[in-house]
Write an enzyme that holds these catalytic residues in place. Structure first.
Site, short mmCIF file in Angstrom:
data_model
loop_
_atom_site.label_atom_id
_atom_site.label_comp_id
_atom_site.label_asym_id
_atom_site.label_seq_id
_atom_site.Cartn_x
_atom_site.Cartn_y
_atom_site.Cartn_z
N SER A 37 0.83 -1.20 0.00
CA SER A 37 0.00 0.00 0.00
C SER A 37 0.86 1.25 0.00
CB SER A 37 -0.86 -0.02 1.27
OG SER A 37 -1.39 1.25 1.55
N TYR A 54 -1.63 -1.26 11.05
CA TYR A 54 -1.93 -1.74 9.69
C TYR A 54 -0.77 -1.38 8.74
CZ TYR A 54 -3.66 -1.25 4.93
OH TYR A 54 -3.78 -1.30 3.57
N LYS A 102 2.20 -3.67 6.60
CA LYS A 102 2.54 -3.60 5.16
C LYS A 102 4.05 -3.43 4.99
CE LYS A 102 -1.52 -4.14 3.37
NZ LYS A 102 -1.84 -5.43 2.80
N1 UFG Z 1 -12.72 11.06 3.46
C1 UFG Z 1 -13.74 11.92 3.74
N2 UFG Z 1 -14.88 11.42 4.26
C2 UFG Z 1 -15.07 10.10 4.50
C3 UFG Z 1 -14.03 9.19 4.18
C4 UFG Z 1 -12.85 9.71 3.68
O1 UFG Z 1 -13.61 13.14 3.56
O2 UFG Z 1 -16.15 9.71 4.98
C5 UFG Z 1 -11.47 11.58 2.87
C6 UFG Z 1 -10.26 11.29 3.75
O3 UFG Z 1 -10.12 12.30 4.72
C7 UFG Z 1 -9.14 11.28 2.71
C8 UFG Z 1 -9.83 10.76 1.45
O4 UFG Z 1 -11.22 10.91 1.66
O5 UFG Z 1 -8.73 12.58 2.46
C9 UFG Z 1 -9.56 9.30 1.19
O6 UFG Z 1 -9.86 8.56 2.37
P1 UFG Z 1 -10.00 6.97 2.38
O7 UFG Z 1 -10.34 6.58 3.78
O8 UFG Z 1 -10.90 6.55 1.30
O9 UFG Z 1 -8.56 6.52 1.98
P2 UFG Z 1 -7.16 6.81 2.69
O10 UFG Z 1 -6.37 7.62 1.74
O11 UFG Z 1 -7.28 7.27 4.07
O12 UFG Z 1 -6.72 5.30 2.82
C10 UFG Z 1 -5.81 4.77 2.02
C11 UFG Z 1 -6.05 3.26 1.88
C12 UFG Z 1 -5.70 2.55 3.13
C13 UFG Z 1 -4.37 3.02 3.66
C14 UFG Z 1 -4.42 4.49 3.89
C15 UFG Z 1 -3.17 5.02 4.53
O13 UFG Z 1 -7.39 2.99 1.54
O14 UFG Z 1 -5.62 1.17 2.85
O15 UFG Z 1 -4.61 5.09 2.64
O16 UFG Z 1 -3.28 6.35 4.80
F1 UFG Z 1 -4.04 2.45 4.80
#
Ligand code: UFG
Length: 345
Positions: free
Chosen positions: A127, A152, A156
Site C-alpha cells: 500500500s 496496519y 505492510k
Molecule cells: N474522506 C472523507 N470522508 C469520509 C471518508 C474519507 O472526507 O467519509 C477523505 C479522507 O479524509 C481522505 C480521502 O477521503 O482525504 C480518502 O480517504 P480513504 O479513507 O478513502 O482513503 P485513505 O487515503 O485514508 O486510505 C488509504 C487506503 C488505506 C491506507 C491508507 C493510509 O485505503 O488502505 O490510505 O493512509 F491504509
C-alpha cells in the site's frame, strides 16, 4: 499447461477482481479465503462473470499453517497473490495484537509453505501507506518509506521487508522465492458488470463506499474531512485507482514473474494513475456522472490523514507495460451501479 495462481483473500474486494482478470488471461486460479471480512457474494459474481463454476475454493485461514501447507501439497502452485489480511486503519490502532498476528502470521505461513514446496513466485499486496507523510510528491518506488502511523501500515512495511529477506535468503537455492510488492494507491470502483465490488462491513471508513451508501440512503450525510488543507480547494489529494485497472496490474506482474522477465528477484511497483484528485473534485465528479445530488457537509480533519499523496507510475508503465485506463467517470459510475445492484439483492 496453464500456470496455477493461488489468490489468498480471493473472495474479497480486490481479490475477486484479480481472479476475474487472471482467468481472462488464461491462468488457472485457486482461491483461498477464511470469509472473515466477506460473504460469498463476490465469489458467486466471479463465477458468473467468468462462466466458470469449477474454480477451486479453499475455505481456510492462512494463519493455519497446516491448512496452507496442505493446499500446497494438493495443488502445484506457480505463483501466489497474497491479499488475505485485515485492512482497517482505525481498527488496527485499537487492536494491534490482532493485526500483527493475522497479517504477519498468514504471510509467513504462505512463504514457508511456498519454500517447502520448492520455491514460488509471491506477489504481495502492499500500500501507499508505506510512504507515510512524505513531502516528495509524486512518490517513486525510491522515495524513502517513513514511519507508519498505524499497526496496519506497519504490517505492510514489515511484510515487504519479510518478502525481500526471504527472496534474498533463498536466491540461488533449490527453493527460490521471487517477489513483487505492488503498492496500491486508493482502489475504488467496481467491475463493469456490477456483479462484484466493495462490500464494507458496518460503517465504511473509505470515501467512495461512504459516498455510494449516502447516495442510496443508507447513510444520512457524507462528511468531507477538512477543507482547510494547503491544497487547491482545501481538501486532501489522493490517487484513486480503478479496481479493474488495479487487477490488470496484478496480471502484468504475475506474468512478469512466470515468464522470467524480472530484472531483480525482488521488485516493487507503485500502482496508481499518477493523477491527484481532491476529495471535493471526487464528490463533484460523482454527482455529475451519476446525475444526482449528494448530501454532504464539511467536517473537521480526520486524525492521521496525510494531506496529499499520489504516485509516479513510470516504473509500472515501462516495466509492467501497464497503465491505468478507466476514467474517473467510468469508475464512479461503476461504484454507483454496484451499490444499486446491492440494494436490489
Ligand atoms: N474522506 C472523507 N470522508 C469520509 C471518508 C474519507 O472526507 O467519509 C477523505 C479522507 O479524509 C481522505 C480521502 O477521503 O482525504 C480518502 O480517504 P480513504 O479513507 O478513502 O482513503 P485513505 O487515503 O485514508 O486510505 C488509504 C487506503 C488505506 C491506507 C491508507 C493510509 O485505503 O488502505 O490510505 O493512509 F491504509
Amino acid at each position: 499447461m496453464a500456470k496455477k495462481v493461488l489468490v489468498s483473500g480471493g473472495a474479497g474486494y480486490i481479490g475477486s477482481h484479480v481472479t476475474v482478470e487472471l482467468i481472462a488471461a488464461g491462468y488457472e486460479v485457486i482461491v483461498a479465503d477464511n470469509m472473515s471480512n466477506c460473504d460469498l457474494t463476490c465469489f458467486e459474481g466471479v463465477k458468473k462473470i467468468t462462466g466458470r463454476d469449477d474454480i477451486p475454493f479453499y475455505e481456510i485461514d492462512c494463519c493455519d499453517f497446516g491448512a496452507v501447507n496442505k493446499l500446497f501439497d494438493e495443488q502445484n502452485i506457480d505463483a501466489v497473490i497474497h491479499f488475505a489480511a485485515f485492512k482497517a486503519v482505525g481498527e488496527s490502532v485499537a487492536q494491534p495484537i490482532m493485526y500483527y498476528r493475522n497479517n504477519l502470521v498468514s504471510f509467513l505461513n504462505i512463504l514457508e509453505a511456498a519454500k517447502n514446496h520448492g520455491g514460488c513466485n509471491i506477489l504481495f499486496s502492499s500500500s501507499a501507506t508505506v510512504y507515510g507523510e512524505t513531502e516528495n510528491l509524486p512518490v517513486t518506488e525510491q522515495t524513502p518509506r517513513l514511519p507508519s502511523t498505524s499497526p496496519y501500515g506497519n504490517t505492510k512495511q514489515m511484510c515487504e521487508d519479510i518478502l525481500r529477506d526471504v527472496v534474498f535468503a533463498t536466491s540461488g537455492s533449490d527453493e527460490p522465492v521471487k517477489g513483487i510488492s505492488l503498492r496500491y494507491f486508493n482502489p475504488i470502483g467496481a467491475h463493469p458488470s456490477a456483479l462484484i465490488g466493495e462490500l464494507p462491513r458496518g460503517v465504511p471508513n473509505n470515501l467512495v463506499p461512504f459516498i455510494t451508501q449516502t447516495a442510496i440512503g443508507k447513510r444520512e450525510c457524507l462528511s468531507i474531512f477538512g477543507n482547510d488543507y494547503n491544497t487547491k480547494d482545501g481538501t486532501c489529494l489522493r490517487d484513486y485507482i480503478d479496481v479493474v485497472d488495479l487487477a490488470k496490474a496484478h496480471v502484468a506482474a504475475v506474468s512478469r514473474m512466470l515468464d522470467g522477465k524480472m530484472k531483480e528477484d525482488y521488485e516493487i511497483f507503485n500502482i496508481g494513475t499518477g493523477k491527484p484528485l481532491s476529495v471535493q473534485e471526487l464528490v463533484d465528479a460523482f454527482e455529475k456522472v451519476n446525475n444526482l445530488k449528494l448530501n454532504y457537509k464539511i467536517a473537521p480533519r480526520r486524525p492521521g490523514d496525510v494531506v496529499a499523496i499520489w504516485a509516479d507510475t513510470t516504473l509500472a508503465n515501462e516495466e509492467l507495460g501497464w497503465k491505468a485506463e478507466r476514467s474517473i467517470e467510468e469508475t464512479l459510475a461503476s461504484a454507483w451501479a454496484w451499490e444499486k445492484n446491492l440494494a436490489e439483492k
